[in-house]
Design a protein around this motif. Sequence first.
Motif, short mmCIF file in Angstrom:
data_model
loop_
_atom_site.label_atom_id
_atom_site.label_comp_id
_atom_site.label_asym_id
_atom_site.label_seq_id
_atom_site.Cartn_x
_atom_site.Cartn_y
_atom_site.Cartn_z
N LEU A 415 4.66 10.11 -51.12
CA LEU A 415 3.56 9.97 -50.16
C LEU A 415 2.56 8.93 -50.62
CD1 LEU A 415 2.69 13.69 -49.35
CD2 LEU A 415 3.55 12.03 -47.70
N LEU A 416 2.00 8.18 -49.66
CA LEU A 416 0.88 7.31 -50.00
C LEU A 416 -0.39 8.13 -50.18
CD1 LEU A 416 2.81 5.06 -48.78
CD2 LEU A 416 0.71 3.86 -48.18
N LEU A 417 -0.58 9.12 -49.29
CA LEU A 417 -1.75 9.98 -49.34
C LEU A 417 -1.49 11.22 -48.51
CD1 LEU A 417 -4.56 8.55 -47.01
CD2 LEU A 417 -2.14 8.06 -46.75
N GLU A 418 -2.28 12.26 -48.74
CA GLU A 418 -2.18 13.46 -47.92
C GLU A 418 -2.75 13.16 -46.53
OE1 GLU A 418 -1.18 16.67 -48.28
OE2 GLU A 418 -0.38 16.45 -50.33
N ASN A 423 -0.04 11.10 -38.79
CA ASN A 423 0.55 9.92 -39.44
C ASN A 423 0.98 10.30 -40.85
OD1 ASN A 423 -1.60 9.35 -37.52
ND2 ASN A 423 -1.30 7.19 -37.94
N ILE A 424 2.28 10.20 -41.15
CA ILE A 424 2.77 10.49 -42.50
C ILE A 424 3.31 9.20 -43.08
CG2 ILE A 424 4.34 11.86 -43.91
CD1 ILE A 424 3.82 13.09 -40.47
N CYS A 425 2.63 8.70 -44.10
CA CYS A 425 2.98 7.42 -44.71
C CYS A 425 3.65 7.67 -46.07
CB CYS A 425 1.74 6.55 -44.88
SG CYS A 425 0.90 6.20 -43.31
N PHE A 426 4.85 7.09 -46.25
CA PHE A 426 5.58 7.37 -47.48
C PHE A 426 6.55 6.23 -47.81
CE2 PHE A 426 8.13 9.00 -44.00
CZ PHE A 426 9.44 8.68 -44.34
N TRP A 427 6.89 6.15 -49.09
CA TRP A 427 7.95 5.26 -49.55
C TRP A 427 9.22 6.05 -49.77
CZ3 TRP A 427 3.17 4.37 -52.43
CH2 TRP A 427 2.57 3.14 -52.15
N TYR A 428 10.34 5.37 -49.59
CA TYR A 428 11.60 5.93 -50.09
C TYR A 428 12.07 5.02 -51.22
CZ TYR A 428 16.32 7.50 -50.77
OH TYR A 428 17.46 7.98 -51.35
N ILE A 429 12.24 5.59 -52.39
CA ILE A 429 12.67 4.86 -53.57
C ILE A 429 14.14 5.16 -53.80
CG2 ILE A 429 12.26 4.45 -56.03
CD1 ILE A 429 9.43 5.71 -55.55
N PRO A 430 15.04 4.21 -53.56
CA PRO A 430 16.47 4.47 -53.71
C PRO A 430 16.85 4.71 -55.16
CG PRO A 430 16.09 2.16 -53.23
CD PRO A 430 14.76 2.83 -53.10
N PRO A 431 18.02 5.32 -55.40
CA PRO A 431 18.42 5.68 -56.78
C PRO A 431 18.34 4.53 -57.77
CG PRO A 431 19.91 6.67 -55.19
CD PRO A 431 19.00 5.78 -54.41
N SER A 432 18.68 3.31 -57.34
CA SER A 432 18.73 2.18 -58.28
C SER A 432 17.35 1.79 -58.82
CB SER A 432 19.36 0.96 -57.59
OG SER A 432 18.53 0.52 -56.52
N ARG A 478 5.88 4.73 -41.76
CA ARG A 478 4.84 5.52 -41.10
C ARG A 478 5.52 6.35 -40.03
NH1 ARG A 478 1.08 3.46 -36.35
NH2 ARG A 478 3.22 3.30 -35.58
N GLN A 479 5.64 7.64 -40.30
CA GLN A 479 6.25 8.54 -39.34
C GLN A 479 5.15 9.22 -38.53
OE1 GLN A 479 6.44 11.85 -38.72
NE2 GLN A 479 8.44 12.21 -37.82
N VAL A 480 5.34 9.29 -37.22
CA VAL A 480 4.33 9.88 -36.34
C VAL A 480 4.97 11.01 -35.55
CG1 VAL A 480 2.62 9.46 -34.55
CG2 VAL A 480 3.21 7.63 -36.14
N VAL A 481 4.37 12.19 -35.61
CA VAL A 481 4.87 13.33 -34.85
C VAL A 481 4.03 13.48 -33.59
CG1 VAL A 481 5.42 15.79 -34.89
CG2 VAL A 481 5.50 14.48 -37.00
N ILE A 482 4.68 13.50 -32.43
CA ILE A 482 3.97 13.65 -31.16
C ILE A 482 4.71 14.61 -30.22
CG2 ILE A 482 3.19 12.48 -29.06
CD1 ILE A 482 2.79 9.95 -30.70
#
Length: 505
Positions: A415-418, A423-432, A478-482
Amino acid sequence: CKQEMLQKKNAVLVDGVILNGPIMDSKAGEKFVEEACKIIMEEVVQKADDVTEKVCEWQAPEMLKQILDLEMRDTGECHQKILQLCHDVIKYSVKTNHPRFFNQLYAGMDYYSLVARFITEALNPSVYTYEVSPVFLLVEEAVIKKMIEFIGWEEGDGIFNPGGSVSNMYAMNLARYKFCPEIKEKGLSGLPRLVLFASEECHYSMKKAASFLGIGTENVYFIKTDERGKMIPEELEKQVQRARKEGSAPFLVCATAGTTVLGAFDPLDKIADICEKHGLWLHVDASWGGSALISRKHRRLLHGIHRADSVAWNPHKMLLAGIQCCALLVKDNSGLLKKCYSAEAAYLFQQDKFYDVSYDTGDKSIQCSRRPDAFKFWLMWKALGTTGLEERVNRALALARYLVEEIKKREGFQLLLEPEYANICFWYIPPSLRKMEDGPEFWQKLHQVAPIIKERMMKKGSMMLGYQPHRGKVNFFRQVVISPQVSREDMDFLLDEIELLAKDL
């Protein structure tokens, strides 16, 4: 055919045009509408909540041009071909009503709003005078009154506009008119250097409005925000003082209730204190966050909004009223909107009509023709009630909270922040990259991850999720639930699908 028409009794020919009878084939037209509506029902409405369908059938632009045959010709084409074109338009368009469309600040389908749009499209009204739009003017009045109640004003005024950006421009112009009414007749030449204030996280329409209105983008002072994206009131005070020392004329503060990227809510009470101290108009851009007012649980996010002079609120976002449905609401009830925008067109707004001309509200608008956008919100509100709308807000934010907790549990998600909104902001860090040291190379590589995953999900059609860099941070989702059609299973799918699409990165 023309000779047959001319031979009929009383046939009239003027300039080579036969004037007898209509030239439309009503029966054929009705049949076409019936068959086209069947396609809409089968391909859009009935598939709206089907997660086995693709969010989009991706095609590159040049290929799509060939598929759709976009060329307009001298002669019209048969109904069967036009019906096939309607089918293809739906097939290759993004299904924003799909439960896994998370790309923008709007999504989903409300059936009542959809029917309202069908009605208004068929009636084709324009909302400027009571004589041509009696029902829709009364509906707009009722909806504005109710929205004003939720803001917390005892009275007010308002008008529906084609987008939140236009509402913000209306508010900026209205604040300027209140500051210097002579501008309406004399223009910009005699004005001092006007300055307005907005946060670093404000919507880009602030700059556009300043440019369009001749205020100038350099005269928008952007106020620093904290780590959550909220305007810092102390910084606002400093900038107001700076503008006055420069000899400028501050006139407006734009606060944001629900920023576009982070979903931040500015501290409205503290900002209102500064506006009162310096005699500044307070506009709140609640285009995204305004719908939280409907929820007794979450309206605290907008604490202090009742102190605003104007508010932009878009029910087409969180409440699913359908694009476009955007209101500018104004605390002033002395006719300020009309004074600012009225041109008193004699062919529309005659004062000697046989009914109460106060219902001819079109002179409050910069538009002439105007869509009855309030109607879809009204019909939906009538069907669901306030409690039904409240349930939508509460469920969306509960799903957002669920997703946040699931992100915390999964390796590779950060997560970038709570979030405090949807608005849910996050990174996905792949295994490599997970064992790589934190440094410039790591962030450079991570910056490339989200665009690749986005390309893959688009071409697969499994979902749509937005990404962007922001304030020095590399690309993140940035995922948004509506949509009320979204479920807990869709939240799980989103995380599973990202892992699947990125397994080789």
